[in-house]
Design a protein around this motif. Structure first.
Motif, PDB file in Angstrom:
ATOM      1  N   ASN A  66      27.852   5.068   6.013  1.00 43.94           N
ATOM      2  CA  ASN A  66      26.749   6.001   6.234  1.00 43.94           C
ATOM      3  C   ASN A  66      26.607   7.069   5.158  1.00 43.94           C
ATOM      4  OD1 ASN A  66      26.060   4.667   8.608  1.00 43.94           O
ATOM      5  ND2 ASN A  66      27.505   5.887   9.801  1.00 43.94           N
ATOM      6  N   LYS A  67      27.696   7.355   4.434  1.00 44.26           N
ATOM      7  CA  LYS A  67      27.640   8.414   3.429  1.00 44.26           C
ATOM      8  C   LYS A  67      27.959   7.914   2.035  1.00 44.26           C
ATOM      9  CE  LYS A  67      28.870  11.657   7.015  1.00 44.26           C
ATOM     10  NZ  LYS A  67      29.951  12.388   7.650  1.00 44.26           N
ATOM     11  N   ALA A  68      28.156   6.606   1.894  1.00 43.02           N
ATOM     12  CA  ALA A  68      28.414   5.963   0.600  1.00 43.02           C
ATOM     13  C   ALA A  68      29.610   6.558  -0.138  1.00 43.02           C
ATOM     14  CB  ALA A  68      27.164   6.006  -0.273  1.00 43.02           C
ATOM     15  N   ASN A  69      30.638   6.934   0.608  1.00 40.86           N
ATOM     16  CA  ASN A  69      31.856   7.492   0.020  1.00 40.86           C
ATOM     17  C   ASN A  69      32.746   6.335  -0.429  1.00 40.86           C
ATOM     18  OD1 ASN A  69      34.572   8.426  -0.206  1.00 40.86           O
ATOM     19  ND2 ASN A  69      34.034  10.253   0.968  1.00 40.86           N
ATOM     20  N   GLN A  70      32.872   6.167  -1.734  1.00 38.26           N
ATOM     21  CA  GLN A  70      33.602   5.026  -2.289  1.00 38.26           C
ATOM     22  C   GLN A  70      35.104   5.098  -1.987  1.00 38.26           C
ATOM     23  OE1 GLN A  70      31.970   2.354  -3.657  1.00 38.26           O
ATOM     24  NE2 GLN A  70      30.228   3.505  -2.875  1.00 38.26           N
ATOM     25  N   ALA A  71      35.678   6.287  -1.978  1.00 35.69           N
ATOM     26  CA  ALA A  71      37.107   6.430  -1.671  1.00 35.69           C
ATOM     27  C   ALA A  71      37.385   5.983  -0.240  1.00 35.69           C
ATOM     28  CB  ALA A  71      37.560   7.866  -1.875  1.00 35.69           C
ATOM     29  N   ALA A  72      36.451   6.232   0.657  1.00 32.05           N
ATOM     30  CA  ALA A  72      36.608   5.787   2.038  1.00 32.05           C
ATOM     31  C   ALA A  72      36.601   4.262   2.095  1.00 32.05           C
ATOM     32  CB  ALA A  72      35.498   6.364   2.917  1.00 32.05           C
ATOM     33  N   GLY A  73      35.831   3.637   1.232  1.00 33.72           N
ATOM     34  CA  GLY A  73      35.798   2.179   1.165  1.00 33.72           C
ATOM     35  C   GLY A  73      37.159   1.615   0.773  1.00 33.72           C
ATOM     36  N   THR A  74      37.824   2.289  -0.139  1.00 37.79           N
ATOM     37  CA  THR A  74      39.168   1.872  -0.546  1.00 37.79           C
ATOM     38  C   THR A  74      40.123   1.974   0.632  1.00 37.79           C
ATOM     39  OG1 THR A  74      38.750   2.601  -2.806  1.00 37.79           O
ATOM     40  CG2 THR A  74      41.057   2.355  -2.145  1.00 37.79           C
ATOM     41  N   ARG A  75      40.018   3.064   1.386  1.00 38.48           N
ATOM     42  CA  ARG A  75      40.883   3.240   2.564  1.00 38.48           C
ATOM     43  C   ARG A  75      40.579   2.194   3.633  1.00 38.48           C
ATOM     44  NH1 ARG A  75      39.668   8.602   1.166  1.00 38.48           N
ATOM     45  NH2 ARG A  75      38.097   8.784   2.805  1.00 38.48           N
ATOM     46  N   VAL A  76      39.313   1.852   3.781  1.00 37.37           N
ATOM     47  CA  VAL A  76      38.927   0.810   4.741  1.00 37.37           C
ATOM     48  C   VAL A  76      39.554  -0.519   4.339  1.00 37.37           C
ATOM     49  CG1 VAL A  76      36.994  -0.596   5.576  1.00 37.37           C
ATOM     50  CG2 VAL A  76      36.801   1.895   5.562  1.00 37.37           C
ATOM     51  N   ARG A  77      39.444  -0.861   3.064  1.00 38.00           N
ATOM     52  CA  ARG A  77      40.029  -2.126   2.590  1.00 38.00           C
ATOM     53  C   ARG A  77      41.533  -2.150   2.809  1.00 38.00           C
ATOM     54  NH1 ARG A  77      38.078  -1.238  -2.427  1.00 38.00           N
ATOM     55  NH2 ARG A  77      39.987  -2.029  -3.319  1.00 38.00           N
TER      56      ARG A  77
END
Length: 59
Positions: free
Chosen positions: A23-34
């Motif tokens: 929802n906020k396009a936070n790329q670092a959060a994507g890394t944590r999700v992965r």
């Protein structure tokens, strides 16, 4: 049921990062999700092996 609780806790701990990434396009959060999803995959495989071993012991 402790293993099931581990899965639930892991998924719930990722909820904020999923929101930030999608929802906020936070790329670092994507890394944590992965990273979290990889942990989930590993945990699921461990549980799967435990279930199979218990099943085989009962036979």
């Amino acid at each position: 049921m402790a293993r099931f609780d581990e899965v639930k806790d892991l998924i719930l701990s990722l909820e904020g990062d999923f929101d930030k990434f999608y929802n906020k396009a936070n790329q670092a959060a994507g890394t944590r999700v992965r990273k979290g999803m990889q942990e989930l995959k590993t945990l699921a495989q461990e549980i799967r092996s435990e279930v199979q071993n218990k099943k085989n012991e009962a036979e």
